[in-house]
Design a protein around this motif. Structure first.
Motif, mmCIF file in Angstrom:
data_model
loop_
_atom_site.group_PDB
_atom_site.id
_atom_site.type_symbol
_atom_site.label_atom_id
_atom_site.label_comp_id
_atom_site.label_asym_id
_atom_site.label_seq_id
_atom_site.Cartn_x
_atom_site.Cartn_y
_atom_site.Cartn_z
ATOM 1 N N PRO A 1 34.496 -79.355 -85.423
ATOM 2 C CA PRO A 1 35.042 -79.861 -84.162
ATOM 3 C C PRO A 1 36.253 -80.762 -84.369
ATOM 4 C CG PRO A 1 32.674 -80.342 -84.332
ATOM 5 C CD PRO A 1 33.074 -79.659 -85.594
ATOM 6 N N TYR A 2 36.241 -81.525 -85.474
ATOM 7 C CA TYR A 2 37.377 -82.423 -85.727
ATOM 8 C C TYR A 2 38.649 -81.595 -85.967
ATOM 9 C CZ TYR A 2 40.394 -85.981 -87.667
ATOM 10 O OH TYR A 2 41.468 -86.818 -87.887
ATOM 11 N N LEU A 3 38.510 -80.570 -86.795
ATOM 12 C CA LEU A 3 39.685 -79.751 -87.101
ATOM 13 C C LEU A 3 40.212 -79.044 -85.850
ATOM 14 C CD1 LEU A 3 39.095 -78.094 -90.576
ATOM 15 C CD2 LEU A 3 40.840 -79.743 -89.904
ATOM 16 N N CYS A 4 39.274 -78.598 -84.987
ATOM 17 C CA CYS A 4 39.695 -77.940 -83.728
ATOM 18 C C CYS A 4 40.493 -78.929 -82.877
ATOM 19 C CB CYS A 4 38.477 -77.491 -82.921
ATOM 20 S SG CYS A 4 37.787 -76.017 -83.593
ATOM 21 N N ILE B 1 37.277 -86.714 -81.080
ATOM 22 C CA ILE B 1 36.897 -85.390 -80.556
ATOM 23 C C ILE B 1 36.639 -85.508 -79.050
ATOM 24 C CG2 ILE B 1 35.103 -83.598 -80.649
ATOM 25 C CD1 ILE B 1 34.761 -84.488 -83.689
ATOM 26 N N ARG B 2 35.930 -86.563 -78.661
ATOM 27 C CA ARG B 2 35.580 -86.749 -77.248
ATOM 28 C C ARG B 2 36.830 -86.921 -76.362
ATOM 29 N NH1 ARG B 2 33.179 -92.290 -76.621
ATOM 30 N NH2 ARG B 2 35.398 -92.746 -76.376
ATOM 31 N N ASP B 3 37.818 -87.665 -76.889
ATOM 32 C CA ASP B 3 38.974 -88.025 -76.052
ATOM 33 C C ASP B 3 40.193 -87.122 -76.253
ATOM 34 O OD1 ASP B 3 37.358 -90.074 -75.311
ATOM 35 O OD2 ASP B 3 38.409 -91.619 -76.453
ATOM 36 N N GLY C 1 45.549 -87.285 -85.553
ATOM 37 C CA GLY C 1 44.208 -87.407 -86.107
ATOM 38 C C GLY C 1 43.607 -88.767 -85.826
ATOM 39 N N ALA C 2 42.303 -88.889 -86.112
ATOM 40 C CA ALA C 2 41.597 -90.150 -85.849
ATOM 41 C C ALA C 2 42.198 -91.273 -86.678
ATOM 42 C CB ALA C 2 40.128 -89.988 -86.189
ATOM 43 N N GLY C 3 42.360 -92.420 -86.058
ATOM 44 C CA GLY C 3 42.916 -93.581 -86.767
ATOM 45 C C GLY C 3 44.434 -93.539 -86.863
ATOM 46 N N VAL D 1 49.152 -87.059 -90.930
ATOM 47 C CA VAL D 1 47.948 -86.376 -90.432
ATOM 48 C C VAL D 1 46.736 -86.997 -91.123
ATOM 49 C CG1 VAL D 1 46.779 -84.150 -90.193
ATOM 50 C CG2 VAL D 1 49.282 -84.242 -90.180
ATOM 51 N N GLY D 2 45.784 -87.483 -90.344
ATOM 52 C CA GLY D 2 44.628 -88.186 -90.924
ATOM 53 C C GLY D 2 43.370 -87.330 -90.954
ATOM 54 N N ILE D 3 42.721 -87.320 -92.112
ATOM 55 C CA ILE D 3 41.417 -86.636 -92.262
ATOM 56 C C ILE D 3 40.408 -87.703 -92.687
ATOM 57 C CG2 ILE D 3 40.163 -84.784 -93.471
ATOM 58 C CD1 ILE D 3 42.468 -83.675 -91.838
ATOM 59 N N PRO D 4 39.659 -88.262 -91.724
ATOM 60 C CA PRO D 4 38.848 -89.447 -92.042
ATOM 61 C C PRO D 4 37.458 -89.129 -92.594
ATOM 62 C CG PRO D 4 38.752 -89.002 -89.708
ATOM 63 C CD PRO D 4 39.590 -87.906 -90.306
#
Ligand code: SF4
Length: 479
Positions: free
Chosen positions: A195-198, A464-466, A438-440, A167-170
């Protein structure tokens, strides 16, 4: 540097060995004979022998290397081996010293040892392979052999169909000047956290739904970044609760959280991690030299690291890793050894020693590199560091090499017995699939000896967008 292939088309193998031995030079293929500097690699087959020869010319000086094997039934992998050997022999007289990893060009040297041990070989036969076929130096052989043995132990702790979760948190408090990860300094991107966490929770849910159709035992979980502890205690608890709620973690052997930077840690967060089931955390000083920390763009001091470590112990964490980097700007062999002594005095369960690799995404790449320690200094840091770690009963349990860097160094995870981070081994040795969220995140599907990859968008904004299309893919992924 020019490269001409005659009698074979092992482009990848030859390109890799050339890049490893001459990292500062781009490979240019020559289709026809040329004058001047470059390498000509030739493979020819007689009735009894297959012969690889490489001729390298630099500044008017030419050296030739030859390697051969029995021709009848020679496998493709054996052909590539002699091609690499011949290139290595021809290159050696042009190098200042024999490369520590010899003619090995891959980033995962431990894989060779693991394969040898799992197919009935012994430590001795694996040592011979590294020495006689790849010309690896004794110090690196010992690293790879110890790590290979740890990999075999990890292999036996998994079964068919096991996977791990990443799980990535960037996000990070500030950006370090050597960093090439996708990680945003929180001051500019705080508005993206919620928003990222959502979005991440939605992806977790979709991935868990996907696993209902193809049940898998989750063996390890790794929450990395960035610096996950940039999140508040409340957000960390929420994330950990979501993972426990959505996935069956009953067969999970470890849950690691990168608590990398002490400037993100406090007792509340450290308790939240413990209560949320984290079995291992990583507090990463990189250096204990305040001057070097300031050069790196870190907004904390070495005393903050000591405070965070103490708070982690108070919160009940026993499996704590600490990351160090050899070769930071402004550091010296003496400074690195002082750092290591201070970290060893804390007696963490594991210590990971990285070597600085400058990539184009790092700010430092564009700045004055004169302050960087030389390759000789880095080698000194590593050699003395390895001896000190062994004296304190740490063993190398996983490693990977820095590619195309002067000195051809490696990153090594060291641990006390029983504190091997299995996720690092499974991921580095590609022993089973990694489901990344997560991102990345890069999901790696390991199946039938083949590896396929599915990547998430790199940046939090795109992620978030995608998120809707990412969720659709995650529901369908078959690990
Ligand atoms: S803490 Fe790690 S991920 Fe964050 S900026 Fe520094 S090097 Fe990059």
């Amino acid at each position: 540097m020019k490269l001409q292939l005659i009698g074979h088309d092992s482009r990848y193998a030859m390109e890799q060995i050339q890049l490893v031995l001459f990292p500062a030079e781009k490979v240019e293929y020559a289709e026809t004979a040329f004058d001047g500097d470059g390498a000509v690699s030739r493979l020819s087959q007689g009735r009894r022998w297959m012969t690889a020869s490489t001729k390298i010319t630099r500044c008017g000086v030419t050296h030739t290397g030859i390697a051969r094997c029995a021709a009848p039934g020679a496998e493709e992998s054996r052909k590539r081996q002699i091609l690499r050997q011949s290139y290595y022999k021809a290159a050696l007289p042009f190098l200042d010293a024999a490369p520590s990893w010899g003619a090995l060009s891959g980033v995962r040297p431990t894989k060779l040892v693991t394969r040898e041990l799992l197919s009935g070989g012994t430590r001795k036969s694996a040592d011979r392979l590294l020495r006689d076929v790849y010309y690896v130096t004794p110090a690196r052989r010992q690293l790879a052999l110890d790590a290979g043995e740890a990999s075999v132990e990890a292999w036996h702790r998994q079964q068919d169909g096991d996977i791990s979760l990443y799980v990535g948190i960037p996000f990070c408090p500030t950006r370090c000047i050597y960093c090439s990860f996708v990680s945003a300094a929180i001051e500019k991107q705080r508005h993206l956290l919620d928003p990222y966490l959502c979005a991440l929770e939605q992806e977790i849910h979709a991935a868990a739904q996907g696993l209902l159709d193809h049940p898998r035992r989750i063996r390890t979980v790794y929450i990395g970044g960035g610096t996950p502890t940039t999140l508040s205690a409340c957000q960390l608890s929420r994330l950990l609760d979501t993972l426990h709620r959505e996935f069956d973690l009953s067969g999970c052997l470890e849950l690691t959280v990168e608590a990398g930077r002490p400037d993100t840690l406090d007792p509340e967060k450290l308790h939240a991690l413990k209560a949320g089931g984290a079995t291992r955390i990583s507090i990463n000083p990189q250096t204990m030299d305040d001057r070097v920390l300031a050069i790196m763009g870190r907004s904390h001091s070495s005393s903050d690291i000591l405070r965070a470590y103490e708070q982690a112990i108070q919160a009940g964490h026993r499996d704590i890793n600490m990351d160090l980097i050899a070769g930071l700007p402004g550091d010296t062999p003496e400074g690195f050894h002082r750092t290591l002594d201070q970290v060893l005095a804390l007696s963490p369960a594991s210590i990971t020693v990285h070597t600085l690799a400058l990539k184009k995404a790092a700010t430092l790449y564009y700045e004055n590199k004169a302050v960087l320690p030389s390759a000789d200094d880095v080698e000194q840091m590593l050699q003395a560091g390895n001896s000190a770690l062994r004296r304190e009963n740490y063993r190398s349990y996983y490693l990977y090499r820095q590619k195309y860097m002067t000195g051809s160094f490696e990153n090594v995870g060291w641990c006390r017995h029983g504190f091997e981070n299995l996720y690092n081994i499974y991921m580095m040795e590609e022993m089973h699939s990694i489901l990344s969220l997560g991102a990345g995140g890069m999901t790696k599907i390991v199946s039938g000896g083949k590896i396929s990859r599915i990547s998430n968008p790199k940046y939090p904004q795109e992620y978030i967008r995608d998120i809707q299309s990412i969720m659709t893919r995650k529901r369908e992924v078959s690990l």
